[in-house]
Scaffold this active site. Sequence first.
Site, mmCIF file in Angstrom:
data_model
loop_
_atom_site.group_PDB
_atom_site.id
_atom_site.type_symbol
_atom_site.label_atom_id
_atom_site.label_comp_id
_atom_site.label_asym_id
_atom_site.label_seq_id
_atom_site.Cartn_x
_atom_site.Cartn_y
_atom_site.Cartn_z
ATOM 1 N N LYS A 176 0.807 -1.197 0.000
ATOM 2 C CA LYS A 176 0.000 0.000 0.000
ATOM 3 C C LYS A 176 0.849 1.259 0.000
ATOM 4 O O LYS A 176 0.405 2.328 -0.417
ATOM 5 C CB LYS A 176 -0.867 0.029 1.282
ATOM 6 N N GLY A 177 2.041 1.167 0.509
ATOM 7 C CA GLY A 177 2.840 2.344 0.868
ATOM 8 C C GLY A 177 3.079 3.349 -0.232
ATOM 9 O O GLY A 177 3.205 4.541 0.031
ATOM 10 N N ASP B 275 7.714 3.041 -2.394
ATOM 11 C CA ASP B 275 7.851 4.134 -1.437
ATOM 12 C C ASP B 275 9.242 4.146 -0.808
ATOM 13 O O ASP B 275 9.908 5.166 -0.765
ATOM 14 C CB ASP B 275 6.772 4.035 -0.344
ATOM 15 N N ASP C 128 14.277 -1.001 1.780
ATOM 16 C CA ASP C 128 15.035 -1.209 3.013
ATOM 17 C C ASP C 128 16.083 -2.305 2.779
ATOM 18 O O ASP C 128 17.199 -2.038 2.372
ATOM 19 C CB ASP C 128 14.043 -1.564 4.119
ATOM 20 N N LYS D 188 17.312 2.921 1.980
ATOM 21 C CA LYS D 188 18.177 2.824 3.166
ATOM 22 C C LYS D 188 19.441 2.068 2.773
ATOM 23 O O LYS D 188 19.468 0.837 2.818
ATOM 24 C CB LYS D 188 17.438 2.082 4.289
ATOM 25 N N ASP E 212 3.419 3.626 6.644
ATOM 26 C CA ASP E 212 2.685 3.408 7.887
ATOM 27 C C ASP E 212 3.515 2.753 8.979
ATOM 28 O O ASP E 212 4.536 2.125 8.732
ATOM 29 C CB ASP E 212 1.490 2.498 7.623
HETATM 30 P P1 IMP Z 1 12.389 -4.415 2.143
HETATM 31 O O1 IMP Z 1 11.805 -5.659 1.562
HETATM 32 O O2 IMP Z 1 13.173 -4.700 3.410
HETATM 33 O O3 IMP Z 1 13.231 -3.625 1.144
HETATM 34 O O4 IMP Z 1 11.222 -3.509 2.638
HETATM 35 C C1 IMP Z 1 10.460 -2.833 1.748
HETATM 36 C C2 IMP Z 1 9.063 -2.538 2.248
HETATM 37 O O5 IMP Z 1 8.988 -2.464 3.663
HETATM 38 C C3 IMP Z 1 8.660 -1.188 1.730
HETATM 39 O O6 IMP Z 1 7.986 -1.323 0.516
HETATM 40 C C4 IMP Z 1 7.784 -0.651 2.829
HETATM 41 O O7 IMP Z 1 6.447 -1.035 2.585
HETATM 42 C C5 IMP Z 1 8.278 -1.310 4.077
HETATM 43 N N1 IMP Z 1 9.199 -0.426 4.816
HETATM 44 C C6 IMP Z 1 10.558 -0.440 4.833
HETATM 45 N N2 IMP Z 1 11.062 0.512 5.611
HETATM 46 C C7 IMP Z 1 9.996 1.192 6.096
HETATM 47 C C8 IMP Z 1 9.862 2.334 6.951
HETATM 48 O O8 IMP Z 1 10.824 2.934 7.445
HETATM 49 N N3 IMP Z 1 8.590 2.736 7.195
HETATM 50 C C9 IMP Z 1 7.488 2.130 6.684
HETATM 51 N N4 IMP Z 1 7.561 1.073 5.874
HETATM 52 C C10 IMP Z 1 8.811 0.600 5.593
HETATM 53 MG MG MG Z 2 6.401 -0.408 -0.120
#
Ligand code: IMP
Ligand code: MG
Length: 193
Positions: A53-54, A111, A114, A142, A169
């Site tokens: 959703k982000g 959005d 990470d 990040k 969120d």
């Molecule tokens: P990843 O798979 O670790 O890269 O995380 C990606 C997803 O985690 C993003 O699409 C966001 O929906 C969520 N996410 C990562 N970091 C944050 C944050 O700081 N705040 C809110 N949602 C986050």
């Molecule tokens: Mg996301």
Amino acid sequence: MKKKEEQKTIHVRDRRFRLFLSAEQIDKIVRNLADQISKKYFDKNPVCVVVLKGAFVFAADLIRYMEIPCEVTFLRAESYGAEMHSSGEVKITFFSNGNRLRHRHILLIEDIVDTGLTVKEIYRYLQQFKPKSIETVTLLLKPETYVGEIPAFIGKAIPSLFVIGYGMDYNENGRFLKDLYVLDTNDDKHNGK
Ligand code: IMP
Ligand code: MG
């Protein structure tokens, strides 16, 4: 005046967050991304795949600043649950007819990236449509936690802290906020995991 804004804090559920990027600062970043994308994709009629959703707020602004034709579709990737860190598993739900993606240029709109796991899993999922190309635009990245190919378009690199607002969120709270807020480092039980 500015100083006061920088100190602005809000409480969301059990946590305190402080102002990180104002709506005006975000807007500048989004316009700049839209310019870069428009230049690269002007003759490609890309399909924008918005990661729910982000990314819904970011995508709505971005595609209106991009001065090129594009299609828009959505998928949902879930990895965080109620937590402030990834569960390590990504569940993908696709809401559209995959044929619309077949042999197209896909622009994934995220959005925040990470660990990079979500983008990696989405790329793997989208391969079945044999796209001409796939690239990612992310508002935030990040770099300290990210592992993988660097997204083509990055709005801003940020420290490994938890942010909310502008679609993002904390356990479904804070998506409506116009500005971006970061978990206060004095309230960092969850920051850095
Ligand atoms: P990843 O798979 O670790 O890269 O995380 C990606 C997803 O985690 C993003 O699409 C966001 O929906 C969520 N996410 C990562 N970091 C944050 C944050 O700081 N705040 C809110 N949602 C986050
Ligand atoms: Mg996301």
